[in-house]
Design an enzyme around this catalytic site. Structure first.
Site, PDB file in Angstrom:
ATOM      1  CB  CYS A 194      -0.582   0.003   1.263  1.00 20.22           C
ATOM      2  SG  CYS A 194      -1.965  -1.448   1.429  1.00 20.22           S
TER       3      CYS A 194
ATOM      4  CG  HIS B 241      -1.438   3.073   5.248  1.00 21.11           C
ATOM      5  ND1 HIS B 241      -1.358   1.796   4.998  1.00 21.11           N
ATOM      6  CD2 HIS B 241      -0.667   3.137   6.381  1.00 21.11           C
ATOM      7  CE1 HIS B 241      -0.834   0.837   5.582  1.00 21.11           C
ATOM      8  NE2 HIS B 241      -0.362   1.594   6.720  1.00 21.11           N
TER       9      HIS B 241
HETATM   10 CA    CA Z   1      -3.123  -2.363  -0.442  1.00 25.39          CA
END
Ligand code: CA
Length: 528
Positions: free
Chosen positions: A113, A167
């Site tokens: 990610c 994130h």
């Molecule tokens: Ca991801």
């Protein structure tokens, strides 16, 4: 918008292209000393420049950009990639956008990610921006010191909005409202961090222990989803319990719909970076979607909801008359997660998220812009998601503001996206795909060939799951060469019969390494 907004559909606007550019032998040049080289395609570039100028002249402003970035959705999950109804989760909205736009079969992410998201934000590979692995449970991120895409667009006059999963670190200087976004509504980390310790099925030893529950609660990470305005402190909206989490994608979609509605009368173009919660493990479907998929499985129900969210956002563009002035990109931030089976996704390639096998980094990607991007085009030209950095800069008229003091891996794909459906070229503007496995240089793809020096093991003798996070790093004595057209599972090294390619591949690897010597980077963070 009227029919004169559709130059791409007019045969008269076609220019002749040289369809002889070969993905292996085609000439390349770098736009600047600090830029990744790209194919030299002057006719294609001129066609796109004129098409974009025509748009700006008609519309009186630059185009909007909507990026819908999903989490851990596999290359093959959508119907237009072979999944959909065949895998118990119809995706009619995404499939329609693919038919009406451009479908990319060789779009690349990073193996997980955060590296991918930071690369989109900076136009740079993880070894340059430093975010090699996802920060978890309050670990800091590292966008400080970077020139970000939202800041670049903001400086070019865009309204910039981020919604959903971030994130990129919870530390203040990595938060979205401090790196160029006017507004942010979402959570700072990743889905499972909010729920795993609350779920008695996965974490009974925490849920049924007051001591451990208190211990997790005292770890300094934000347990809420938040709102923030540019340069302001975060405001906590609501603690993300499991019932709250199941509603997040719906709430975030509503927030983005409101933004799109609000922008209908804006004189300024806008950039909306909409990152979904789903379909990262663990999925707790919205009550309206529970059991909605033929598969009846939480991952599949989440996929059906994500498809509907794409439909809602596009419908909002249509309703407000902004569809023809907005480039829409739908993609996923890495290959499917295969270590949480059956809560997992689909890829026809080898291995999964966490690896540099194709399964880890080949992602679905659909680009749609009616009137500007011709419908019905599917292409295997190589694109990396970080190319959005340079591409959006061109769309915004800010190509001359790209940073010159650091190396940029992003290739401007504007002329590839805007090329006519019968362009005839088999290449994108990008010639090379460089694969990094955290701090290890892993592989190079050019054309249909991938030369691999380092990979992560995914065989049964070394890992319990066919996933990309639990293997060990292996280095090959001579390198392995895979033909991705003949061998998409990367199971048979073709090198001994294809030695003619090796010198060219090694020369590009050497050039890539030199960029790290010539353009020093920040220290890497969280290297494993
Ligand atoms: Ca991801």
């Amino acid at each position: 918008m009227t029919e004169h907004m559709h130059p791409g559909s007019s045969r008269k606007r076609r220019v002749s292209h040289d369809p002889s550019v070969d993905p292996i032998t085609g000439a390349i040049a770098a736009p600047a000393a600090n830029r990744e080289p790209r194919f030299v395609l002057p006719a294609r570039d001129e066609f796109a420049r004129s098409k974009l100028e025509g748009f700006v002249a008609r519309a009186g402003r630059r185009p909007n950009v909507l990026v819908i970035l999903m989490d851990d959705v596999g290359w093959g999950d959508f119907g237009c990639y072979g999944g959909g109804v065949a895998l118990g989760a119809p995706t009619p909205n995404v499939d329609r956008l693919a038919r009406e736009g451009l479908l990319l079969t060789s779009c690349y992410s990073e193996p997980s990610c955060t590296p991918t998201r930071a690369s989109i934000m900076t136009g740079r590979l993880p070894m340059r921006h430093g975010l090699l692995v996802p920060p978890m449970y309050g670990m800091p991120g590292g966008l400080q010191g970077e020139v970000t895409l939202p800041q670049l667009l903001s400086d070019a006059g865009y309204v910039t909005q981020a919604v959903g999963k971030w994130h990129l670190g919870e530390n203040r200087e990595s938060q979205p409202q401090h790196v160029g976004f006017d507004d942010f509504y979402g959570f700072l980390s990743v889905s499972d961090m909010y729920t795993e310790w609350r779920d008695p099925y996965f974490f009974p030893e925490v849920v049924y222990s007051d001591a451990r529950t208190d211990w997790v609660k005292n770890i300094p990470f934000n347990k809420c989803f938040v709102h923030a305005a540019r340069d302001r402190d975060l405001e906590e909206v609501e603690e993300v319990t499991i019932p709250v989490l199941s509603l997040l994608d719906d709430k975030w979609c509503s927030y983005s719909e409101d933004f799109i509605e609000r922008m209908a009368d804006s004189e300024r173009p806008w950039f909306l970076y909409h990152c979904t919660r789903g379909a990262h493990f663990d999925n707790y479907p919205h009550p309206d979607f529970l059991g909605r998929s033929p598969a009846k499985h939480p991952y599949k129900d989440a996929l059906v909801e994500l498809d509907e969210i794409c439909g809602r956002l596009v419908e909002a563009l249509e309703r407000t008359g902004q569809l023809d002035s907005t480039m829409v990109v739908i993609s996923s931030d890495n290959g499917p997660e295969m270590e949480t089976w059956p809560d997992s996704a689909f890829t026809p390639f080898r291995c999964a998220k966490g690896s540099t096998w194709e399964g880890g980094v080949r992602v679905p990607a659909i680009v749609s812009w009616p009137g500007m991007i011709d419908p019905g085009r599917a292409t295997d030209g190589i694109v990396h998601l970080l190319d959005l950095f340079a591409t959006c800069a061109t769309l915004a008229g800010a190509a001359d503001r790209l940073p010159a003091d650091r190396y940029l891996d992003a290739v401007d794909q504007t002329s590839f996206f805007l090329a006519p459906a019968d362009d005839g070229e088999v290449v994108s503007n990008r010639k090379f795909q460089h694969y990094w496995l955290t701090a290890n240089y892993s592989a190079l793809r050019v054309g249909e060939y991938k030369y691999m020096l380092t990979s992560i093991t995914d065989d049964d003798t070394d890992v319990l799951n066919p996933g990309g996070f639990t293997g060990s790093v292996q280095h090959y004595a001579y390198g392995r060469l895979y033909n991705l057209y003949l061998d998409p599972k990367e199971s048979r090294s073709y090198m001994i019969r294809k030695l003619v390619y090796i010198d060219a591949i090694l020369a590009e690897m050497a050039r890539h390494r030199r960029t790290f010597r010539d353009w020093p980077n920040k220290p890497t963070l969280h290297a494993q």
